[in-house]
Design a protein around this motif. Structure first.
Motif, PDB file in Angstrom:
ATOM      1  N   ALA A 132       0.823  -1.201   0.000  1.00 44.44           N
ATOM      2  CA  ALA A 132       0.000   0.000   0.000  1.00 44.44           C
ATOM      3  C   ALA A 132       0.859   1.253   0.000  1.00 44.44           C
ATOM      4  O   ALA A 132       0.518   2.256  -0.612  1.00 44.44           O
ATOM      5  N   GLY A 133       2.005   1.202   0.695  1.00 43.35           N
ATOM      6  CA  GLY A 133       2.801   2.413   0.864  1.00 43.35           C
ATOM      7  C   GLY A 133       3.772   2.680  -0.270  1.00 43.35           C
ATOM      8  O   GLY A 133       3.950   3.815  -0.673  1.00 43.35           O
ATOM      9  N   ALA A 134       4.428   1.646  -0.769  1.00 46.73           N
ATOM     10  CA  ALA A 134       5.505   1.892  -1.732  1.00 46.73           C
ATOM     11  C   ALA A 134       5.076   1.586  -3.160  1.00 46.73           C
ATOM     12  O   ALA A 134       5.134   2.441  -4.035  1.00 46.73           O
ATOM     13  N   ILE A 135       4.618   0.357  -3.400  1.00 44.37           N
ATOM     14  CA  ILE A 135       4.348  -0.055  -4.770  1.00 44.37           C
ATOM     15  C   ILE A 135       3.187   0.740  -5.369  1.00 44.37           C
ATOM     16  O   ILE A 135       3.262   1.230  -6.491  1.00 44.37           O
ATOM     17  N   MET A 136       2.122   0.902  -4.569  1.00 46.04           N
ATOM     18  CA  MET A 136       0.954   1.575  -5.120  1.00 46.04           C
ATOM     19  C   MET A 136       1.194   3.063  -5.364  1.00 46.04           C
ATOM     20  O   MET A 136       0.579   3.658  -6.248  1.00 46.04           O
ATOM     21  N   VAL A 137       2.085   3.669  -4.577  1.00 41.70           N
ATOM     22  CA  VAL A 137       2.408   5.073  -4.843  1.00 41.70           C
ATOM     23  C   VAL A 137       3.036   5.196  -6.227  1.00 41.70           C
ATOM     24  O   VAL A 137       2.686   6.098  -7.004  1.00 41.70           O
ATOM     25  N   LEU A 138       3.904   4.261  -6.551  1.00 39.53           N
ATOM     26  CA  LEU A 138       4.543   4.303  -7.872  1.00 39.53           C
ATOM     27  C   LEU A 138       3.521   4.047  -8.983  1.00 39.53           C
ATOM     28  O   LEU A 138       3.542   4.700 -10.026  1.00 39.53           O
ATOM     29  N   PHE A 139       2.611   3.093  -8.732  1.00 38.79           N
ATOM     30  CA  PHE A 139       1.518   2.841  -9.681  1.00 38.79           C
ATOM     31  C   PHE A 139       0.778   4.144  -9.972  1.00 38.79           C
ATOM     32  O   PHE A 139       0.566   4.522 -11.118  1.00 38.79           O
ATOM     33  N   LEU A 140       0.374   4.791  -8.879  1.00 36.21           N
ATOM     34  CA  LEU A 140      -0.427   6.005  -8.974  1.00 36.21           C
ATOM     35  C   LEU A 140       0.330   7.096  -9.720  1.00 36.21           C
ATOM     36  O   LEU A 140      -0.237   7.810 -10.552  1.00 36.21           O
ATOM     37  N   PHE A 141       1.604   7.175  -9.431  1.00 37.43           N
ATOM     38  CA  PHE A 141       2.486   8.125 -10.110  1.00 37.43           C
ATOM     39  C   PHE A 141       2.414   7.948 -11.612  1.00 37.43           C
ATOM     40  O   PHE A 141       2.174   8.886 -12.351  1.00 37.43           O
ATOM     41  N   VAL A 142       2.643   6.690 -12.032  1.00 36.07           N
ATOM     42  CA  VAL A 142       2.697   6.403 -13.464  1.00 36.07           C
ATOM     43  C   VAL A 142       1.355   6.724 -14.102  1.00 36.07           C
ATOM     44  O   VAL A 142       1.290   7.367 -15.156  1.00 36.07           O
ATOM     45  N   ILE A 143       0.267   6.305 -13.451  1.00 40.22           N
ATOM     46  CA  ILE A 143      -1.057   6.551 -14.023  1.00 40.22           C
ATOM     47  C   ILE A 143      -1.318   8.044 -14.166  1.00 40.22           C
ATOM     48  O   ILE A 143      -1.784   8.525 -15.197  1.00 40.22           O
ATOM     49  N   MET A 144      -0.963   8.800 -13.119  1.00 34.43           N
ATOM     50  CA  MET A 144      -1.231  10.235 -13.163  1.00 34.43           C
ATOM     51  C   MET A 144      -0.376  10.931 -14.210  1.00 34.43           C
ATOM     52  O   MET A 144      -0.836  11.841 -14.887  1.00 34.43           O
ATOM     53  N   LEU A 145       0.870  10.502 -14.349  1.00 33.76           N
ATOM     54  CA  LEU A 145       1.750  11.167 -15.300  1.00 33.76           C
ATOM     55  C   LEU A 145       1.386  10.817 -16.730  1.00 33.76           C
ATOM     56  O   LEU A 145       1.491  11.641 -17.624  1.00 33.76           O
ATOM     57  N   LEU A 146       0.943   9.582 -16.954  1.00 32.89           N
ATOM     58  CA  LEU A 146       0.540   9.199 -18.308  1.00 32.89           C
ATOM     59  C   LEU A 146      -0.758   9.880 -18.691  1.00 32.89           C
ATOM     60  O   LEU A 146      -1.017  10.101 -19.866  1.00 32.89           O
ATOM     61  N   ASN A 147      -1.578  10.210 -17.695  1.00 39.69           N
ATOM     62  CA  ASN A 147      -2.867  10.850 -17.917  1.00 39.69           C
ATOM     63  C   ASN A 147      -3.687  10.097 -18.961  1.00 39.69           C
ATOM     64  O   ASN A 147      -4.055  10.629 -19.999  1.00 39.69           O
ATOM     65  N   LEU A 148      -3.967   8.833 -18.690  1.00 41.13           N
ATOM     66  CA  LEU A 148      -4.660   7.967 -19.641  1.00 41.13           C
ATOM     67  C   LEU A 148      -6.026   8.534 -19.996  1.00 41.13           C
ATOM     68  O   LEU A 148      -6.756   9.010 -19.139  1.00 41.13           O
ATOM     69  N   ASN A 149      -6.336   8.445 -21.279  1.00 39.58           N
ATOM     70  CA  ASN A 149      -7.644   8.913 -21.718  1.00 39.58           C
ATOM     71  C   ASN A 149      -8.684   7.829 -21.463  1.00 39.58           C
ATOM     72  O   ASN A 149      -8.522   6.683 -21.873  1.00 39.58           O
ATOM     73  N   ILE A 150      -9.768   8.193 -20.796  1.00 42.14           N
ATOM     74  CA  ILE A 150     -10.726   7.178 -20.357  1.00 42.14           C
ATOM     75  C   ILE A 150     -11.455   6.551 -21.550  1.00 42.14           C
ATOM     76  O   ILE A 150     -11.696   5.359 -21.589  1.00 42.14           O
ATOM     77  N   LYS A 151     -11.787   7.372 -22.579  1.00 42.51           N
ATOM     78  CA  LYS A 151     -12.546   6.844 -23.719  1.00 42.51           C
ATOM     79  C   LYS A 151     -11.703   5.852 -24.517  1.00 42.51           C
ATOM     80  O   LYS A 151     -12.181   4.813 -24.948  1.00 42.51           O
ATOM     81  N   GLU A 152     -10.439   6.186 -24.736  1.00 41.09           N
ATOM     82  CA  GLU A 152      -9.548   5.283 -25.454  1.00 41.09           C
ATOM     83  C   GLU A 152      -9.432   3.951 -24.746  1.00 41.09           C
ATOM     84  O   GLU A 152      -9.373   2.907 -25.353  1.00 41.09           O
ATOM     85  N   GLU A 153      -9.438   4.050 -23.436  1.00 42.70           N
ATOM     86  CA  GLU A 153      -9.242   2.870 -22.602  1.00 42.70           C
ATOM     87  C   GLU A 153     -10.309   1.805 -22.862  1.00 42.70           C
ATOM     88  O   GLU A 153     -10.017   0.630 -22.998  1.00 42.70           O
ATOM     89  N   SER A 154     -11.575   2.250 -22.982  1.00 45.15           N
ATOM     90  CA  SER A 154     -12.659   1.280 -23.094  1.00 45.15           C
ATOM     91  C   SER A 154     -12.633   0.561 -24.446  1.00 45.15           C
ATOM     92  O   SER A 154     -13.129  -0.542 -24.568  1.00 45.15           O
ATOM     93  N   LYS A 155     -12.041   1.215 -25.474  1.00 45.48           N
ATOM     94  CA  LYS A 155     -11.961   0.565 -26.790  1.00 45.48           C
ATOM     95  C   LYS A 155     -10.975  -0.607 -26.775  1.00 45.48           C
ATOM     96  O   LYS A 155     -11.093  -1.532 -27.543  1.00 45.48           O
ATOM     97  N   ASN A 156     -10.000  -0.536 -25.903  1.00 45.13           N
ATOM     98  CA  ASN A 156      -8.920  -1.511 -25.903  1.00 45.13           C
ATOM     99  C   ASN A 156      -9.325  -2.892 -25.399  1.00 45.13           C
ATOM    100  O   ASN A 156      -8.523  -3.806 -25.399  1.00 45.13           O
ATOM    101  N   ALA A 157     -10.568  -3.017 -24.913  1.00 49.71           N
ATOM    102  CA  ALA A 157     -11.006  -4.313 -24.403  1.00 49.71           C
ATOM    103  C   ALA A 157     -10.915  -5.361 -25.513  1.00 49.71           C
ATOM    104  O   ALA A 157     -11.221  -5.081 -26.673  1.00 49.71           O
ATOM    105  N   LEU A 158     -10.470  -6.529 -25.169  1.00 50.69           N
ATOM    106  CA  LEU A 158     -10.273  -7.562 -26.180  1.00 50.69           C
ATOM    107  C   LEU A 158     -11.510  -8.450 -26.228  1.00 50.69           C
ATOM    108  O   LEU A 158     -11.738  -9.258 -25.340  1.00 50.69           O
ATOM    109  N   PRO A 159     -12.336  -8.327 -27.294  1.00 52.83           N
ATOM    110  CA  PRO A 159     -13.621  -9.045 -27.326  1.00 52.83           C
ATOM    111  C   PRO A 159     -13.450 -10.562 -27.406  1.00 52.83           C
ATOM    112  O   PRO A 159     -14.224 -11.290 -26.820  1.00 52.83           O
TER     113      PRO A 159
END
Lengths: 331, 169
Positions: free
Chosen positions: B61-88
């Motif tokens: 919770a303290g170390a690994i997830m902070v780095l996860f959160l960092f990467v996600i925030m810095l990449l600023n993933l687009n939510i709409k693009e994300e949903s298209k990527n689902a593999l049917p």
């Protein structure tokens, strides 16, 4: 059985309320003290209008902040924006659960330990809780939807992650000497000699990392006004801003209390009662924080990171090595 | 008392786990994962494994997830693009595999594989010695080799990460 549990429950509740109350009072008085002490160090008077020597200034500030308009930016992530200040202040306060502030006392025939709870992984608990404190700041930075906030939040959390490591490692020496992770044992082990004498290097590393950990001058880069407006709490106003403000002071009190517990002998001391000694040492540590703030200029970001990783971290590892070596020599 | 606490915490853990998967916004997903991890730490405490609970929070919770959160925030993933990527085409196999896994778990719980006899480290013994002391002793005596191998693995991974990040050293 039932009556015992009830007594235990009541004592625990009273202790928790007492500790929280005292910490809140300390936060309020710290705000006043910081303004006054810094003012006098810079040959000013500081707040003088409200009450004698501006003594009621923090209350006036509090009321002012409470009645201000609470602004939430339109494009902010509302839930996280509200949650972030709470997430910062809670970890700072719950660390006090394991800090012993006095010897055993007898009240109405019951033995009461003057610590909320003594767990055998107290040292790890402190770090588990303080590592969760980062989230509030990261969330505040991200949820504000403001690039200065985000930069401030990222800076602050990068700094906290880097210095948390040295903060933990600097205390390992003390844990090695005590041979226990319980904070009560750590204090009991210092009855004759304070750990600062045995671990001067550890104390130095702890102090430096503690300043960085609570984002205080000279390591207050997350709030560098000239670069980042106000850092992660740029968009915050009213009581939410006040909560961040409170969290900063609560963090300061927490790291000071840990310094007192691990290095300055906890509540041990001659003549005066243990609780008074604990408060005196805590106040001295807090004064040191203010003193440093009005003395040193701010570091640059790369200097901060280089200092943490290339100097403090090897030094703290060296301290552990030396401590282990001497302990083996002594047997 | 403990049973009630277990049910409360376990329910929260499962709910946050489900939200973690169904949440569209990756930042919220990460935050739900942190909550799940904290819940698991509470479960460890209920099992009287305080050391593992603390380490769970510090490391995950303290170390690994902070780095996860960092990467996600810095990449600023687009939510709409994300949903298209689902593999049917993964959907049907995923459902089948899920059912198989669930059946396997049910069978193991029902079978007598989990009902072995008690070892020498009972809760009373662990509490009398102290959690951390016991784990430390075992790690540096009986399980020294696995411990060292794991640390070398982590060390190699760290060097690898630095090499990938900085091609020119």
């Amino acid at each position: 059985m039932n009556k015992e549990f009830l007594v235990y429950f009541i004592i625990a509740c009273v202790k928790i309320l007492l500790v929280f109350g005292v910490v809140q009072l300390m936060i309020i008085s710290m705000i006043w003290l910081e303004r006054k002490v810094m003012a006098h160090m810079q040959v000013r008077l500081g707040p003088m209008r409200v009450g004698p020597h501006g003594l009621l200034q923090p209350i006036a500030d509090g009321i002012k902040l409470l009645f201000k308009e609470d602004i939430i930016p339109q494009k902010a992530s509302k839930l996280l924006f509200i949650l972030a200040p709470i997430m910062t202040v809670v970890p700072a306060l719950i660390t006090f659960a394991v800090i012993p502030f006095g010897d055993k006392v007898k009240i109405l025939g019951y033995n009461v330990d003057l610590v909320i709870t003594d767990i055998n992984v107290g040292f790890l608990y402190v770090f588990a809780v303080s590592s969760l404190g980062i989230y509030g700041i990261v969330m505040a930075g991200w949820a504000s939807n403001n690039k200065y906030s985000l930069l401030g939040g990222i800076r602050s959390s990068a700094q906290m992650i880097s210095y948390e490591l040295t903060l933990g490692l600097s205390l390992i020496g003390v844990v090695m000497l005590t041979e226990s992770l319980s904070l009560v044992d750590v204090v009991n082990g210092q009855a004759k000699l304070w750990n600062i004498v045995l671990q001067p290097l550890g104390f130095f590393i702890y102090c430096t990392s503690a300043f960085a950990e609570v984002n205080r001058c000279p390591f207050d880069l997350p709030e560098a006004e000239s670069e980042l407006v106000a850092g992660y709490h740029t968009e915050y106003s009213s009581m939410k801003f006040a909560t961040f403000f409170m969290a900063e002071y609560a963090n300061m009190i927490t790291v000071s209390a840990i310094a007192v517990t691990f290095f300055l002998g906890g509540w041990h001391g001659p003549f005066l009662p243990p609780v008074v000694w604990f408060m005196l040492k805590l106040s001295a540590c807090l004064f040191f924080f203010i003193w440093v703030r009005s003395t040193y200029p701010r570091l640059r970001y790369d200097q901060l990171m280089n200092f943490g990783w290339k100097f403090l971290l090897p030094l703290s590892l060296f301290n552990i090595l030396i401590t282990g070596f001497i302990m083996i020599l002594k047997g | 008392m403990e049973a009630y606490l277990f049910y409360i915490v376990a329910t929260i853990a499962v709910i946050t786990g489900v939200y973690l998967i169904f949440e569209r916004n990756p930042v919220f997903s990460a935050l739900f994962l942190i909550q799940t991890m904290v819940c698991i730490a509470v479960l460890y405490i209920l099992l009287e494994a305080q050391f593992i609970a603390a380490v769970q929070i510090i490391v995950y919770a303290g170390a690994i997830m902070v780095l996860f959160l960092f990467v996600i925030m810095l990449l600023n993933l687009n939510i709409k693009e994300e949903s298209k990527n689902a593999l049917p085409f993964q959907r049907i196999p995923a459902v089948v595999m899920g059912i198989v896994l669930f059946a396997a778990i049910c069978m193991i719980i029902k079978s007598k594989l989990l009902q072995g006899k008690h070892g020498e480290y009972t809760t009373a013994y662990v509490n009398s010695v102290g959690n951390t002391k016991l784990i430390g002793n075992l790690l540096f005596t009986d399980y020294l080799l696995p411990f060292e191998i794991t640390s070398i693995l982590l060390f190699v991974a760290a060097i690898g990460a630095i090499m990938l990040a900085k091609r020119k050293l």
